[in-house]
Design a protein around this motif. Structure first.
Motif, PDB file in Angstrom:
ATOM      1  N   ASN A 158      33.082  11.110 142.929  1.00 43.29           N
ATOM      2  CA  ASN A 158      33.697  12.079 143.831  1.00 43.29           C
ATOM      3  C   ASN A 158      33.233  13.482 143.446  1.00 43.29           C
ATOM      4  O   ASN A 158      32.559  13.687 142.430  1.00 43.29           O
ATOM      5  CB  ASN A 158      35.227  11.994 143.732  1.00 43.29           C
ATOM      6  N   ALA A 159      33.613  14.458 144.245  1.00 44.29           N
ATOM      7  CA  ALA A 159      33.218  15.843 143.975  1.00 44.29           C
ATOM      8  C   ALA A 159      33.785  16.346 142.645  1.00 44.29           C
ATOM      9  O   ALA A 159      33.161  17.176 141.973  1.00 44.29           O
ATOM     10  CB  ALA A 159      33.688  16.742 145.119  1.00 44.29           C
ATOM     11  N   ASP A 160      34.938  15.813 142.256  1.00 41.89           N
ATOM     12  CA  ASP A 160      35.561  16.275 141.004  1.00 41.89           C
ATOM     13  C   ASP A 160      35.100  15.474 139.787  1.00 41.89           C
ATOM     14  O   ASP A 160      35.628  15.643 138.691  1.00 41.89           O
ATOM     15  CB  ASP A 160      37.082  16.216 141.126  1.00 41.89           C
ATOM     16  N   GLY A 161      34.137  14.569 140.006  1.00 44.38           N
ATOM     17  CA  GLY A 161      33.591  13.804 138.890  1.00 44.38           C
ATOM     18  C   GLY A 161      34.254  12.454 138.666  1.00 44.38           C
ATOM     19  O   GLY A 161      33.755  11.640 137.886  1.00 44.38           O
ATOM     20  N   THR A 162      35.393  12.208 139.313  1.00 45.84           N
ATOM     21  CA  THR A 162      36.044  10.895 139.194  1.00 45.84           C
ATOM     22  C   THR A 162      35.266   9.856 139.999  1.00 45.84           C
ATOM     23  O   THR A 162      34.435  10.209 140.847  1.00 45.84           O
ATOM     24  CB  THR A 162      37.492  10.958 139.695  1.00 45.84           C
ATOM     25  N   ARG A 179      35.132   6.420 142.563  1.00 51.13           N
ATOM     26  CA  ARG A 179      35.811   5.604 143.557  1.00 51.13           C
ATOM     27  C   ARG A 179      34.918   4.403 143.869  1.00 51.13           C
ATOM     28  O   ARG A 179      33.707   4.439 143.633  1.00 51.13           O
ATOM     29  CB  ARG A 179      36.087   6.400 144.840  1.00 51.13           C
TER      30      ARG A 179
END
Length: 332
Positions: free
Chosen positions: A301-305, A307
């Motif tokens: 994801n954009a925040d580095g997490t 999915r």
């Protein structure tokens, strides 16, 4: 089961309960009521790939939900069919059309939360989600029901269809018991210790069966056709604990573990991690590019997490799988 089968079963159930009163209107009500539980698929379209799968056959397939939904549907039917059905009869019609839907789903490999909110999913795994030998006899009987107005003849044809379809469903249970015995005997003769054995039919038939065999270090996969003449051959796939550790704190990974009931492998390809649900078998057993029927790729994801997105299946994958099944059914 597939939508057509559930519609056909819904119509048969409606005809059995209210055919004398509603005549061919049972086709409309049965089709609608038999489809309602699977509307959770539409809800899933507005959710993530993992969450959409997680809700399937959950609340919408529970007996508790039907207890509250059936009277509401019965009230609607009573309003529409004034003078033909009273509230009790209409609610009974709705309830059994819903219940037969999940009763049939119980025989497939995908678990059904009939006791929601309890998390346990029930699955007998005796029939594939699409099996013409179940659907066609019932469909043919309904054609004759539609063409006749005489209540006696309608019931006669309906009972014939239900006899053959239900008889086949019972037969699948017997065939599974035989297949389980064959796999257990093969495991014993090959000195393969195991913790758990899961046996289920392959696509569109009950002649060729798959087995997943769980061990502390990995899984053995195998298939068996009733036309086989050679011993069952097991292929071992090791659990990739190091790869799993990389996903330990990923929410989608934990959800997928629960959805797959622990039957999964984590693999890596070109620096990408994949979650593979073992319950539905392989599309491609090529050692260079192992591909399972249900596979999820972890993306950032954009925040580095991370999915999980379901890996899309191509038409050629289905064609290749069908060709393999047809060939394998003939024996090893």
């Amino acid at each position: 089961m597939d939508s057509l089968t559930q519609i056909v079963l819904g119509i048969a159930t409606a005809e059995l309960i209210a055919g004398k009163k509603l005549q061919n209107k049972t086709f409309l009500y049965g089709a609608i009521l038999g489809t309602i539980p699977d509307l959770d698929v539409l809800v899933g379209q507005f959710m993530s790939d993992v969450d959409g799968v997680a809700i399937h056959r959950g609340l919408s397939h529970s007996l508790l939900f039907f207890v509250f939904l059936a009277p509401l549907l019965g009230l609607v039917i009573t309003k529409l069919e004034k003078g033909l059905l009273d509230f009790k009869k209409a609610s009974w019609l709705a309830f059994w059309c819903l219940v037969t839907h999940i009763a049939l789903d119980l025989f497939t490999s995908w678990g059904t939360q009939i006791l929601w909110p309890l998390e346990h999913r029930f699955a007998l795994k005796t029939i594939f989600v699409i099996d013409p030998l179940y659907t066609v006899p019932l469909l043919i009987s309904l054609v004759y029901v539609w063409r006749n107005k005489d209540s006696f003849l309608r019931m006669k044809y309906l009972k014939r269809g239900l006899f053959f379809s239900t008889g086949y469903l019972c037969l699948t249970c017997v065939l599974k018991l035989i297949a389980v015995h064959k796999f257990e005997k093969a495991l014993m003769s090959q000195n393969i210790p195991f913790q758990e054995l899961m046996v289920k039919p392959t696509a569109f038939n009950t002649v060729l069966w798959n087995a997943n065999v769980a061990t502390p270090t990995g899984y053995y996969l195998a298939d068996y056709s009733f036309l086989d003449s050679q011993p069952i051959s097991f292929t071992f796939y090791a659990k990739n604990r190091d790869l799993e550790n990389k996903l330990e704190y990923v929410a989608d990974f934990q959800k997928l573990k629960q959805i797959s009931e622990g039957w999964y492998l984590v693999t890596e390809e070109k620096d990408n991690l994949y979650f593979n649900d073992l319950r539905f078998g392989l599309l491609n057993a090529d050692s260079k590019q192992l591909q399972f029927a249900f596979s999820y790729q972890f993306v950032a994801n954009a925040d580095g997490t991370l999915r999980a997105n379901e890996v899309p299946k191509k038409k050629r994958d289905g064609k290749m799988l069908l060709q393999h099944i047809i060939t394998r059914i003939k024996g090893n």
